[in-house]
Scaffold this active site. Sequence first.
Site, short mmCIF file in Angstrom:
data_model
loop_
_atom_site.label_atom_id
_atom_site.label_comp_id
_atom_site.label_asym_id
_atom_site.label_seq_id
_atom_site.Cartn_x
_atom_site.Cartn_y
_atom_site.Cartn_z
N LYS A 1 2.42 -3.42 7.29
CA LYS A 1 2.61 -3.60 5.85
C LYS A 1 4.03 -3.23 5.44
O LYS A 1 4.65 -3.91 4.62
CB LYS A 1 1.59 -2.77 5.06
N THR B 1 0.84 -1.20 0.00
CA THR B 1 0.00 0.00 0.00
C THR B 1 0.87 1.24 0.00
O THR B 1 1.99 1.22 0.53
CB THR B 1 -0.91 0.01 1.24
N ASP B 2 0.34 2.33 -0.54
CA ASP B 2 1.08 3.59 -0.50
C ASP B 2 1.17 4.15 0.92
O ASP B 2 1.96 5.06 1.19
CB ASP B 2 0.46 4.63 -1.44
N GLU B 3 0.38 3.61 1.84
CA GLU B 3 0.40 4.11 3.21
C GLU B 3 1.72 3.83 3.94
O GLU B 3 2.00 4.43 4.97
CB GLU B 3 -0.78 3.55 4.01
N TYR C 1 -1.56 -0.53 11.07
CA TYR C 1 -1.76 -1.15 9.76
C TYR C 1 -0.59 -0.87 8.83
O TYR C 1 0.06 -1.79 8.32
CB TYR C 1 -3.06 -0.66 9.12
#
Length: 336
Positions: free
Chosen positions: A156, A125-127, A152
């Site tokens: 990741k 994810t870009d997060e 989260y």
Amino acid sequence: MSTLLVTGGAGFIGSNFVRHALEHTGHDVVVLDKLTYAGDLASLEGVPSDRFRFVRGDIGDAGLVGALTAELDPATDAIVHFAAESHNDNSLAGPRPFVDTNILGTYTLIEAARERELRFHHISTDEVYGDLELDDPAKFTESTAYRPSSPYSSTKAASDLLVAAWVRSFGLRATISSCSNNYGPYQHVEKFIPRQITNVLGGKRPKLYGSGRNVRDWIHVDDHNSAVLAILERGRVGETYLIGANGERNNLQVVETILELLGQPRDAYDLVDDRPGHDLRYAIDASKLRTETGWAPRYTDFRDGLARTIEWYRDNEAWWGPQKAATEARYAELGR
């Protein structure tokens, strides 16, 4: 490739990937999914049974993962790893499942892939990159430093680093992709866009965190999945690719568009308390992916993609209805 082992294939992006792969390639698909609250076998109804098999289980179960990967041919088959705990609010309320699934589960998979010398693709994810200032013209690239801000995104990020280390230390034939925010059919109603759509369809007002100025870079789930296939087929082993479709919108704009498309006043929403540590802005530079694989998104008009998504939720209340009451009860406890 002839068989794809897809983890998390009963979830939102995973189930759409299964449908996309079966429709657009000749691959067979085996899905491994634990069927937590975010996984739903109904999301896989109607897929061709002669090319599809479902296995219920945990990606952290080394025995099960080993048995499934033993069936794969290293010359032709691959693992596509979607399975993850992915909801930020849930990670803030209880981080441990995120550690178990996102870190330990990924470890179990890459060890099995290493033992069998299998091709492995990891969905991130870009997060993991944190956030950007609202007035910053920059976008995330593959060289952006990791700066996760929630349980989260930090788990990741940890899983990404495990995969990258296994590539370097053990020669794992892996690629990683980090994608911007997805929308489309079969997305759980806890997520931003389907929550707002189903609120309006149910006669309730959308809920907007803070001032609604937080920006996300939206991409239709079919475009995400076509990019994953492009990376599997044409990406370079050991590389990370960012997937995005130049779909930057702030949350207020998204809610206003949903209300307009559903024939409601654009200001018919409620502001609620912001999420702790809420990232300001995400933006993806997908030029590496486009240049190296020739991939391009199909849904370049966000409004059109959103209208199609609204129609899907309007037509499929039988799928999302059972999720709705419990989801809103959890949000009520959080005051959101």
